[in-house]
Design a protein around this motif. Structure first.
Motif, PDB file in Angstrom:
ATOM      1  N   ALA A  84      12.157  -7.237 -17.594  1.00  0.00           N
ATOM      2  CA  ALA A  84      12.879  -5.962 -17.559  1.00  0.00           C
ATOM      3  C   ALA A  84      12.012  -4.909 -16.888  1.00  0.00           C
ATOM      4  CB  ALA A  84      13.253  -5.509 -18.968  1.00  0.00           C
ATOM      5  N   VAL A  85      12.657  -3.922 -16.298  1.00  0.00           N
ATOM      6  CA  VAL A  85      11.933  -2.863 -15.605  1.00  0.00           C
ATOM      7  C   VAL A  85      12.540  -1.520 -15.981  1.00  0.00           C
ATOM      8  CG1 VAL A  85      13.394  -3.025 -13.533  1.00  0.00           C
ATOM      9  CG2 VAL A  85      11.086  -2.094 -13.330  1.00  0.00           C
ATOM     10  N   ARG A  86      11.709  -0.525 -16.068  1.00  0.00           N
ATOM     11  CA  ARG A  86      12.170   0.830 -16.378  1.00  0.00           C
ATOM     12  C   ARG A  86      12.987   1.392 -15.211  1.00  0.00           C
ATOM     13  NH1 ARG A  86      11.355   3.489 -21.273  1.00  0.00           N
ATOM     14  NH2 ARG A  86      11.398   5.360 -20.011  1.00  0.00           N
ATOM     15  N   LYS A  87      14.063   2.123 -15.534  1.00  0.00           N
ATOM     16  CA  LYS A  87      14.926   2.681 -14.498  1.00  0.00           C
ATOM     17  C   LYS A  87      14.202   3.695 -13.613  1.00  0.00           C
ATOM     18  CE  LYS A  87      19.553   2.206 -16.508  1.00  0.00           C
ATOM     19  NZ  LYS A  87      20.756   2.965 -16.971  1.00  0.00           N
ATOM     20  N   ASP A  88      13.233   4.410 -14.179  1.00  0.00           N
ATOM     21  CA  ASP A  88      12.534   5.396 -13.356  1.00  0.00           C
ATOM     22  C   ASP A  88      11.690   4.720 -12.281  1.00  0.00           C
ATOM     23  OD1 ASP A  88      10.867   4.394 -15.308  1.00  0.00           O
ATOM     24  OD2 ASP A  88      10.028   6.311 -15.919  1.00  0.00           O
ATOM     25  N   ALA A  89      11.211   3.514 -12.549  1.00  0.00           N
ATOM     26  CA  ALA A  89      10.469   2.769 -11.531  1.00  0.00           C
ATOM     27  C   ALA A  89      11.396   2.343 -10.403  1.00  0.00           C
ATOM     28  CB  ALA A  89       9.796   1.546 -12.149  1.00  0.00           C
ATOM     29  N   ILE A  90      12.621   1.937 -10.756  1.00  0.00           N
ATOM     30  CA  ILE A  90      13.606   1.567  -9.734  1.00  0.00           C
ATOM     31  C   ILE A  90      14.004   2.786  -8.917  1.00  0.00           C
ATOM     32  CG2 ILE A  90      15.919   0.624  -9.345  1.00  0.00           C
ATOM     33  CD1 ILE A  90      15.605  -0.956 -11.952  1.00  0.00           C
ATOM     34  N   ALA A 147       0.825  -1.208   0.000  1.00  0.00           N
ATOM     35  CA  ALA A 147       0.000   0.000   0.000  1.00  0.00           C
ATOM     36  C   ALA A 147       0.856   1.254   0.000  1.00  0.00           C
ATOM     37  CB  ALA A 147      -0.937  -0.009   1.200  1.00  0.00           C
ATOM     38  N   ALA A 148       2.051   1.145   0.582  1.00  0.00           N
ATOM     39  CA  ALA A 148       2.926   2.315   0.676  1.00  0.00           C
ATOM     40  C   ALA A 148       3.749   2.539  -0.582  1.00  0.00           C
ATOM     41  CB  ALA A 148       3.867   2.145   1.881  1.00  0.00           C
ATOM     42  N   GLN A 149       3.822   1.541  -1.451  1.00  0.00           N
ATOM     43  CA  GLN A 149       4.644   1.646  -2.649  1.00  0.00           C
ATOM     44  C   GLN A 149       3.848   2.227  -3.822  1.00  0.00           C
ATOM     45  OE1 GLN A 149       7.779   1.126  -2.408  1.00  0.00           O
ATOM     46  NE2 GLN A 149       7.672   0.243  -0.360  1.00  0.00           N
ATOM     47  N   PRO A 150       4.558   2.841  -4.780  1.00  0.00           N
ATOM     48  CA  PRO A 150       3.864   3.354  -5.973  1.00  0.00           C
ATOM     49  C   PRO A 150       3.268   2.211  -6.780  1.00  0.00           C
ATOM     50  CG  PRO A 150       6.150   4.162  -5.823  1.00  0.00           C
ATOM     51  CD  PRO A 150       6.007   3.083  -4.817  1.00  0.00           C
ATOM     52  N   ALA A 151       2.106   2.451  -7.387  1.00  0.00           N
ATOM     53  CA  ALA A 151       1.493   1.450  -8.266  1.00  0.00           C
ATOM     54  C   ALA A 151       2.354   1.286  -9.511  1.00  0.00           C
ATOM     55  CB  ALA A 151       0.093   1.885  -8.641  1.00  0.00           C
ATOM     56  N   LEU A 152       2.452   0.064  -9.995  1.00  0.00           N
ATOM     57  CA  LEU A 152       3.266  -0.249 -11.160  1.00  0.00           C
ATOM     58  C   LEU A 152       2.382  -0.725 -12.310  1.00  0.00           C
ATOM     59  CD1 LEU A 152       5.956  -2.242  -9.196  1.00  0.00           C
ATOM     60  CD2 LEU A 152       6.398  -0.083 -10.371  1.00  0.00           C
ATOM     61  N   LYS A 153       2.801  -0.441 -13.526  1.00  0.00           N
ATOM     62  CA  LYS A 153       2.080  -0.908 -14.702  1.00  0.00           C
ATOM     63  C   LYS A 153       2.891  -2.016 -15.369  1.00  0.00           C
ATOM     64  CE  LYS A 153      -0.004   3.619 -15.693  1.00  0.00           C
ATOM     65  NZ  LYS A 153      -0.091   4.730 -16.689  1.00  0.00           N
ATOM     66  N   THR A 171      14.047  -0.741  -3.530  1.00  0.00           N
ATOM     67  CA  THR A 171      13.882  -2.144  -3.114  1.00  0.00           C
ATOM     68  C   THR A 171      13.063  -2.953  -4.124  1.00  0.00           C
ATOM     69  OG1 THR A 171      11.839  -1.760  -1.850  1.00  0.00           O
ATOM     70  CG2 THR A 171      13.932  -1.404  -0.700  1.00  0.00           C
ATOM     71  N   LEU A 172      12.653  -2.315  -5.209  1.00  0.00           N
ATOM     72  CA  LEU A 172      11.757  -2.949  -6.179  1.00  0.00           C
ATOM     73  C   LEU A 172      12.359  -4.210  -6.799  1.00  0.00           C
ATOM     74  CD1 LEU A 172       9.259  -3.022  -8.038  1.00  0.00           C
ATOM     75  CD2 LEU A 172      10.434  -1.371  -9.531  1.00  0.00           C
ATOM     76  N   VAL A 173      13.619  -4.147  -7.195  1.00  0.00           N
ATOM     77  CA  VAL A 173      14.234  -5.261  -7.921  1.00  0.00           C
ATOM     78  C   VAL A 173      14.222  -6.543  -7.094  1.00  0.00           C
ATOM     79  CG1 VAL A 173      16.379  -6.121  -8.936  1.00  0.00           C
ATOM     80  CG2 VAL A 173      15.654  -3.765  -9.363  1.00  0.00           C
ATOM     81  N   ALA A 174      14.623  -6.452  -5.838  1.00  0.00           N
ATOM     82  CA  ALA A 174      14.672  -7.640  -4.982  1.00  0.00           C
ATOM     83  C   ALA A 174      13.292  -8.247  -4.808  1.00  0.00           C
ATOM     84  CB  ALA A 174      15.272  -7.279  -3.623  1.00  0.00           C
ATOM     85  N   ARG A 175      12.278  -7.405  -4.669  1.00  0.00           N
ATOM     86  CA  ARG A 175      10.923  -7.917  -4.457  1.00  0.00           C
ATOM     87  C   ARG A 175      10.327  -8.490  -5.742  1.00  0.00           C
ATOM     88  NH1 ARG A 175       7.865  -3.951  -3.253  1.00  0.00           N
ATOM     89  NH2 ARG A 175       9.354  -2.249  -3.197  1.00  0.00           N
ATOM     90  N   GLN A 227       2.522  -3.407  -5.959  1.00  0.00           N
ATOM     91  CA  GLN A 227       1.199  -3.038  -6.473  1.00  0.00           C
ATOM     92  C   GLN A 227       1.221  -3.179  -7.997  1.00  0.00           C
ATOM     93  OE1 GLN A 227      -1.493   0.070  -5.023  1.00  0.00           O
ATOM     94  NE2 GLN A 227       0.232   0.876  -3.859  1.00  0.00           N
ATOM     95  N   LEU A 228       0.893  -4.370  -8.484  1.00  0.00           N
ATOM     96  CA  LEU A 228       0.934  -4.603  -9.922  1.00  0.00           C
ATOM     97  C   LEU A 228      -0.416  -4.425 -10.601  1.00  0.00           C
ATOM     98  CD1 LEU A 228       3.361  -7.666 -10.194  1.00  0.00           C
ATOM     99  CD2 LEU A 228       3.811  -5.285 -10.742  1.00  0.00           C
ATOM    100  N   GLY A 229      -1.477  -4.926  -9.988  1.00  0.00           N
ATOM    101  CA  GLY A 229      -2.786  -4.769 -10.596  1.00  0.00           C
ATOM    102  C   GLY A 229      -2.940  -5.606 -11.857  1.00  0.00           C
ATOM    103  N   LYS A 230      -3.954  -5.302 -12.637  1.00  0.00           N
ATOM    104  CA  LYS A 230      -4.251  -6.058 -13.851  1.00  0.00           C
ATOM    105  C   LYS A 230      -3.320  -5.620 -14.981  1.00  0.00           C
ATOM    106  CE  LYS A 230      -8.014  -7.305 -17.000  1.00  0.00           C
ATOM    107  NZ  LYS A 230      -9.440  -7.108 -17.353  1.00  0.00           N
ATOM    108  N   PRO A 231      -2.670  -6.584 -15.663  1.00  0.00           N
ATOM    109  CA  PRO A 231      -1.775  -6.205 -16.753  1.00  0.00           C
ATOM    110  C   PRO A 231      -2.539  -5.749 -17.997  1.00  0.00           C
ATOM    111  CG  PRO A 231      -1.950  -8.587 -16.613  1.00  0.00           C
ATOM    112  CD  PRO A 231      -2.704  -8.043 -15.440  1.00  0.00           C
TER     113      PRO A 231
END
Length: 333
Positions: free
Chosen positions: A235-241, A35-41, A246-250, A69-73
């Protein structure tokens, strides 16, 4: 003595004050973290096996269990649009072929590679029962193949280095739009062989049981190089990291759990994906059981993971499929 009693009373009051939160079920630590983390697409390709990963992750709430917070792809049907939208930053997390991500990284796209999730066992050349018996016997024969894909370039590099054969001068390559078309031409006897990948291989074998695999890129690579040939990964966008270090480890942990679930309880995973994959359940289960659709999590936070990519990258550079080897900035740590 009084001080000891007071200390005990203070501790008990503090404990009782915390108790209602857990009793009322106000959430686990992971849920509060999510809940505390930004939502991801994120996104998937349909039809295709990537829905197996995304649907299983959502159904089992592995994102929430790992504070995500991934939600529906978002579902895409066109491969080009799928990758272009990721490059443009329209979503944060993409499941695709590692060499596609490597080429985009080398071109300056701000992305990093988190983990591999399948091996090159997926990439095959198939033929009819009475077709060529070996890759050498393809000489002068017609090979249907989607030449615009990185997968074609990867197979061509593997065959060139391991068998000493350049497919484009050895065979008559007939370009097709997608890997399913390769199978269709072989089934119709309009091509002697077809370059394709799972689950298209198993779809063809289900329709024409006496068709067979002529050459499996992943198996040949493993036999000669003693490493897995990486194929699809995350792969993940650098701005999300940057928003969440801590995003990568999770993400790594969530995808590792997802792969464990799919390989450990395949029937359940296939049922969860259902019609979204666009592939008959029995065909999808056959592809996994055959080890051609080989799910395997390999983290880029380990030296083993990074070595698998560097070795494959050097392999493709030697054979003209990639311009150069990626630097350490490609790996998400």
């Amino acid at each position: 003595m009084n001080r000891h009693a007071l200390s005990r009373r203070t501790l008990l009051r503090a404990a009782s004050a915390c108790a209602p939160a857990s009793v009322l079920g106000l959430g686990t630590l992971a849920a509060r973290t999510a809940a505390a983390q930004p939502a991801l697409k994120w996104a998937n390709l349909a039809p295709g096996f990537t829905t197996l990963l995304t649907d299983y992750m959502v159904a089992k709430e592995l994102d929430k269990a790992n504070g995500l917070q991934l939600g529906k792809p978002t579902s895409y049907t066109a491969v080009t649009t799928y990758y272009n939208d990721f490059v443009a930053g329209n979503y944060d997390i993409c499941i695709g072929s590692w060499d596609t991500f490597a080429s985009r990284h080398l071109a300056g796209v701000p992305l990093q590679y988190v983990c591999s999730v399948t091996t090159g066992n997926m990439i095959n050349i198939i033929t009819q029962a009475k077709g060529p018996a070996t890759i050498q016997a393809l000489k002068g024969k017609t090979l249907a193949a989607p030449q615009s894909t990185g997968t074609y370039r990867m197979m061509r590099a593997v065959v060139k280095e391991l068998a000493g054969i350049d497919l484009e001068s050895h065979a008559v390559v007939q370009n097709v739009d997608n890997p399913a078309a390769s199978v269709t031409l072989v089934m119709a006897n309009r091509a002697d062989a077809g370059l394709t990948w799972e689950p298209n291989v198993s779809v063809g074998l289900a329709r024409v049981p006496d068709m067979r695999v002529l050459y499996n890129a992943g198996e040949e690579y493993r036999r000669r190089v003693n490493l897995d040939l990486p194929y699809f990964g995350v792969a993940v966008r650098k701005d999300a990291i940057a928003r969440d270090p801590t995003l990568v480890a999770r993400l790594n942990k969530a995808f590792a759990q997802c792969i464990d679930g799919i390989t450990g309880k395949t029937d359940e995973a296939v049922a969860i994906a259902g019609a979204n994959s666009g592939i008959p359940p029995e065909v999808l289960k056959t592809a996994i059981a055959s080890k051609r659709l080989e799910f395997k999590h390999t983290s880029m936070q380990t030296e083993e993971g990074r070595r698998s990519i560097r070795t494959a990258n050097e392999f493709l550079v030697r054979n003209g499929a990639l311009p150069k080897v990626v630097d350490n900035g490609f790996f998400a740590e």
